[in-house]
Design an enzyme around this catalytic site. Structure first.
Site, short mmCIF file in Angstrom:
data_model
loop_
_atom_site.label_atom_id
_atom_site.label_comp_id
_atom_site.label_asym_id
_atom_site.label_seq_id
_atom_site.Cartn_x
_atom_site.Cartn_y
_atom_site.Cartn_z
N ALA A 1 -11.28 -34.59 -18.69
CA ALA A 1 -10.11 -35.41 -18.58
C ALA A 1 -10.71 -36.44 -19.76
O ALA A 1 -9.91 -37.06 -20.63
CB ALA A 1 -9.99 -36.10 -17.33
N ALA B 1 -10.00 -35.02 -23.05
CA ALA B 1 -8.80 -35.05 -23.63
C ALA B 1 -8.22 -36.42 -23.73
O ALA B 1 -7.32 -36.72 -24.77
CB ALA B 1 -8.07 -34.40 -22.36
N GLU B 2 -8.78 -37.38 -23.06
CA GLU B 2 -8.25 -39.03 -23.27
C GLU B 2 -8.92 -39.31 -24.62
O GLU B 2 -7.94 -40.05 -25.37
CB GLU B 2 -8.51 -39.88 -22.15
CG GLU B 2 -7.98 -41.10 -22.67
CD GLU B 2 -7.85 -42.13 -21.35
OE1 GLU B 2 -7.44 -43.37 -21.31
OE2 GLU B 2 -8.19 -41.65 -19.95
N THR B 3 -10.06 -39.04 -25.03
CA THR B 3 -10.74 -39.39 -26.14
C THR B 3 -9.87 -38.88 -27.37
O THR B 3 -9.43 -39.42 -27.98
CB THR B 3 -11.91 -38.90 -26.25
OG1 THR B 3 -12.69 -39.55 -25.04
CG2 THR B 3 -12.63 -39.38 -27.58
#
Length: 141
Positions: A59, A62-64
């Site tokens: 996660a 992914a957020e990065t």
């Protein structure tokens, strides 16, 4: 895009210094007009106790990827981007090698953005399918 890949890469590396990105060894691989790809090594440092990639590390990757894509593809002069919601469906485990996160826009609004982020392994197997919502907020002086 007006900036060269070298300038974008330098910007990413500078942004990563002394952050979670550096801790997780997240690197920028490639980008185009509508996508960004980052990679992260799968080592014991990002494992769950049973030896597979931790969903929280996935996660974070992914957020990065989505957040940097928003910075890269939107006119953020005078604005900053923050993730406001992320969901992740983990469909396959991985123990070693690398995982690659590819972010593409589903919605490209001035205030909010929605990304699909596909996380795959070295053999292009889908590991996780993530959605990220970001928001662009004005910088205060």
């Amino acid at each position: 895009m007006q900036l060269s890949k070298e300038v974008i890469l330098e910007r990413f590396q500078a942004m990563a210094k002394n952050t979670l990105l550096e801790t997780l060894k997240i690197e920028m691989i490639d980008f185009g007009d509508d996508f960004l790809i980052l990679k992260m090594p799968v080592t014991p440092k990002v494992h769950q106790p049973d030896g597979v990639l931790h969903g929280g590390a996935t996660a974070a990757l992914a957020e990065t990827t989505g957040s940097f894509a928003a910075e890269l593809f939107l006119n953020t002069k005078g604005y900053f981007v923050r993730g406001i919601e992320i969901s992740a469906n983990h469909v396959k485990s991985v123990r070693d090698g690398f995982v690659y996160a590819k972010a593409t826009f589903l919605h490209k609004g001035r205030t909010t953005q929605l990304f699909e982020i596909r996380v795959t392994d070295d053999n292009d197997n889908l590991i996780s399918l993530c959605k990220l919502t970001t928001i662009s907020l004005p910088r205060t002086k």
